[in-house]
Design a protein around this motif. Sequence first.
Motif, PDB file in Angstrom:
ATOM      1  N   CYS A   1      12.580  20.944  20.828  1.00  0.00           N
ATOM      2  CA  CYS A   1      13.907  20.665  21.484  1.00  0.00           C
ATOM      3  C   CYS A   1      14.775  21.647  20.551  1.00  0.00           C
ATOM      4  O   CYS A   1      15.186  21.224  20.028  1.00  0.00           O
ATOM      5  CB  CYS A   1      14.350  20.047  22.564  1.00  0.00           C
TER       6      CYS A   1
ATOM      7  N   CYS B   1      18.266  19.669  20.254  1.00  0.00           N
ATOM      8  CA  CYS B   1      18.068  18.338  19.687  1.00  0.00           C
ATOM      9  C   CYS B   1      17.275  18.135  18.961  1.00  0.00           C
ATOM     10  O   CYS B   1      17.412  16.803  17.637  1.00  0.00           O
ATOM     11  CB  CYS B   1      18.398  17.140  21.285  1.00  0.00           C
TER      12      CYS B   1
ATOM     13  N   CYS C   1      14.539  20.876  26.216  1.00  0.00           N
ATOM     14  CA  CYS C   1      14.053  19.624  26.692  1.00  0.00           C
ATOM     15  C   CYS C   1      14.870  19.466  28.098  1.00  0.00           C
ATOM     16  O   CYS C   1      16.447  20.027  28.355  1.00  0.00           O
ATOM     17  CB  CYS C   1      14.479  18.003  25.977  1.00  0.00           C
TER      18      CYS C   1
ATOM     19  N   CYS D   1      18.736  18.199  27.513  1.00  0.00           N
ATOM     20  CA  CYS D   1      19.349  19.222  27.194  1.00  0.00           C
ATOM     21  C   CYS D   1      19.173  20.688  28.219  1.00  0.00           C
ATOM     22  O   CYS D   1      20.532  21.058  28.009  1.00  0.00           O
ATOM     23  CB  CYS D   1      18.660  19.924  25.908  1.00  0.00           C
TER      24      CYS D   1
HETATM   25 ZN    ZN Z   1      16.983  18.050  23.971  1.00  0.00          ZN
END
Ligand code: ZN
Length: 294
Positions: free
Chosen positions: A241, A244, A273, A276
């Motif tokens: 991701c 994050c 992801c 998020c």
């Molecule tokens: Zn993420």
Amino acid sequence: MAEVRSPQTLLRLIEESGAAFAVVEDAVETLRLQVGDLAPGDPDAVAILRHHLLAIGSPSDVAKYFSLELLTRLAPERADATFLEVVEQLARSPIQPDRTYPVERAMIRQLGEREVTEALPALAVLAAREVYPLSRSAARAVAKIVGSTDQDVITDRLKRDDLPEASRPQELSAGVNRALWPSRKSSSARSSQERRRKITQENAESPPDSSQTCLRPESKAVRQRRLRAVLLGAGRDPSRCGNCGQAGRTEIGHLLPPNHGGSDRPGNLFSLCGPCRRRLPRGRREGFEEHAVA
Ligand SMILES: [Zn+2]
């Protein structure tokens, strides 16, 4: 001693990882250990090899020759279909002008040798893009399938009803012709090489929009795989991701959405992801929602 996992387990691991390239490579390595036990057409092994070959632009390519050979042996028809997908990816995506794409060119040659007619439009689009040496290989494969290097003969073949995507046959065959004889105008081998390099750099970023009309429509899953390969080719990890940093299942989106003129260049792409993605403000979710529409 490493545990020998079944193709089914390996495929599950790939899917759980969000098709992380390192996991795909490990799976192929494990397949190599059990190559004598694989049944012809084993669907899980075929899927793993396909994951490997479609990750165009991956950091290490030598092991892909093994995947190319094994897939051809296990399931020749699936190999043809996979190589065609590779050509479609290359025809649609930005490419790295400094790479020579040897494995991809081997797949292109094989489409030519096996005379896979269905691949003609995509091969012609890739040839017409003039990104060398890929376009040269694609043009040769077109000539091999058609059985001629004559531009008019190629145009006539592209016009036939069995190739509905080849909507601009004249333009495509002119492109094939340019890619077959790229040095015609040059006075020396050296200057023609220079010229080809310059053309490749100019054309590397993305194909002309009109090319899309000559390719089969792209499903959401296929586009996601293609965009992952673009990120991979740019040295980024698409299964991590971008917000994050978590590794796992991700979706690739555009910063500037395609319907607002956003390109598929790596700088315009990011992976997120699920959590998020859901945290994005509505307006910023647009790039992802667009994929969902396709
Ligand atoms: Zn993420």
